[in-house]
Design an enzyme around this catalytic site. Structure first.
Site, PDB file in Angstrom:
ATOM      1  N   CYS A  61       0.941   7.226   0.566  1.00  0.00           N
ATOM      2  CA  CYS A  61       2.292   6.992   1.089  1.00  0.00           C
ATOM      3  C   CYS A  61       2.231   5.929   2.194  1.00  0.00           C
ATOM      4  CB  CYS A  61       2.879   8.318   1.564  1.00  0.00           C
ATOM      5  SG  CYS A  61       4.631   8.273   2.000  1.00  0.00           S
TER       6      CYS A  61
ATOM      7  N   ASP B 287       8.374   7.603  -9.095  1.00  0.00           N
ATOM      8  CA  ASP B 287       8.410   7.536  -7.639  1.00  0.00           C
ATOM      9  C   ASP B 287       9.568   6.640  -7.200  1.00  0.00           C
ATOM     10  OD1 ASP B 287       8.047   7.147  -4.941  1.00  0.00           O
ATOM     11  OD2 ASP B 287       5.911   6.652  -5.082  1.00  0.00           O
TER      12      ASP B 287
ATOM     13  N   HIS C 103       6.407  10.831  -6.510  1.00  0.00           N
ATOM     14  CA  HIS C 103       5.831  10.467  -5.218  1.00  0.00           C
ATOM     15  C   HIS C 103       5.096  11.687  -4.660  1.00  0.00           C
ATOM     16  CE1 HIS C 103       5.508   8.058  -1.584  1.00  0.00           C
ATOM     17  NE2 HIS C 103       5.850   9.129  -0.876  1.00  0.00           N
TER      18      HIS C 103
END
Length: 247
Positions: free
Chosen positions: A128, A186, A217
């Site tokens: 991330c 995502d 995600h």
């Protein structure tokens, strides 16, 4: 193999940076290990991030996990996987100058290279926000290999104070091998964004591999409904292969 852990407050231009170290312990082997910087999500070192660090350490690496928000939160701060935690984490990533993130990368890479338990060969991995920060660490010539899992704000150039991140524009500076891993479902890195990243890396002549999975995600985080154990195993295996070859 067991894993030992410790912590140190590394001095940076913006104050001490609490950094957690995880080291493989094998009584039959006392030689130094290659080093890895592991960058967390916006929540800092949560239990899933710690478990990921232990996993990489168990593969034979000295792993360092820096607190990315050390200039704004007290040592040991862990933001929650809730609305308050998301809001705080997303706010902080926008107000920190990219130069501060880069200074921190230099500090933690130097700390690993100078660590008695490290061979001096260093890689980076992140998820991330941490995927983007790992990409920034890859700009350092000492970083030989980097694994970026669903890096956010890379395609949009919106990380850091002022939203002027030039990460993709500097891709040609990357000297080590790069591994890019994404989930096709995502929303934070949509199809157009992934294509922009791929095209930029290709144009810059970066030595990289590219992997997309049918996953959401944060599929690597072993908590919550988006966790995909099968895809996570594949992703960690790809990173392990990269580091095994390069470090």
């Amino acid at each position: 193999m067991t894993v030992t852990d410790s912590a140190a407050d590394l001095p940076t231009p913006t104050g001490p940076m609490r950094t957690y170290f995880y080291a493989p312990h094998d009584p039959h082997r006392t030689q130094p290990r290659p080093g890895l910087v592991l960058y967390s999500e916006i929540f800092q070192q949560t239990p899933p991030v710690r478990r990921l660090a232990v996993t990489f350490a168990s593969l034979g690496y000295l792993v360092a996990v820096p607190e990315v928000y050390h200039a704004h939160e007290p040592p040991g701060c862990v933001l929650g996987y809730d609305d308050d935690g998301k809001t705080r984490g997303n706010t902080l990533k926008q107000i920190i100058p990219m130069s501060d993130f880069d200074d921190d990368a230099r500090v933690v890479v130097d700390a690993l290279r100078g660590h008695s338990g490290c061979t001096g060969r260093v890689g980076a991995v992140g998820i991330c926000l941490g995927g983007h920060l790992a990409f920034r660490a890859a700009l350092l010539p000492e970083v030989r290999a980097t694994a970026c899992f669903y890096p956010t704000d890379l395609h949009s150039g919106t990380l850091g104070k002022g939203g002027g991140a030039d990460s993709l524009a500097r891709a040609k500076e990357i000297r080590g091998e790069l591994l890019m891993v994404f989930g096709r479902q995502d929303p934070h890195v949509p199809t157009a964004g992934r294509r922009a990243i791929y095209d930029a890396l290709d144009a810059a002549g970066v030595w990289f591999t590219w992997h997309e999975f049918n996953a959401a995600h944060a599929f690597l985080r072993d908590e919550g409904e988006r966790y995909d154990p099968a895809t996570a195993r594949l992703g960690i295996g790809l990173a392990a292969d990269l580091f095994g070859r390069s470090l």
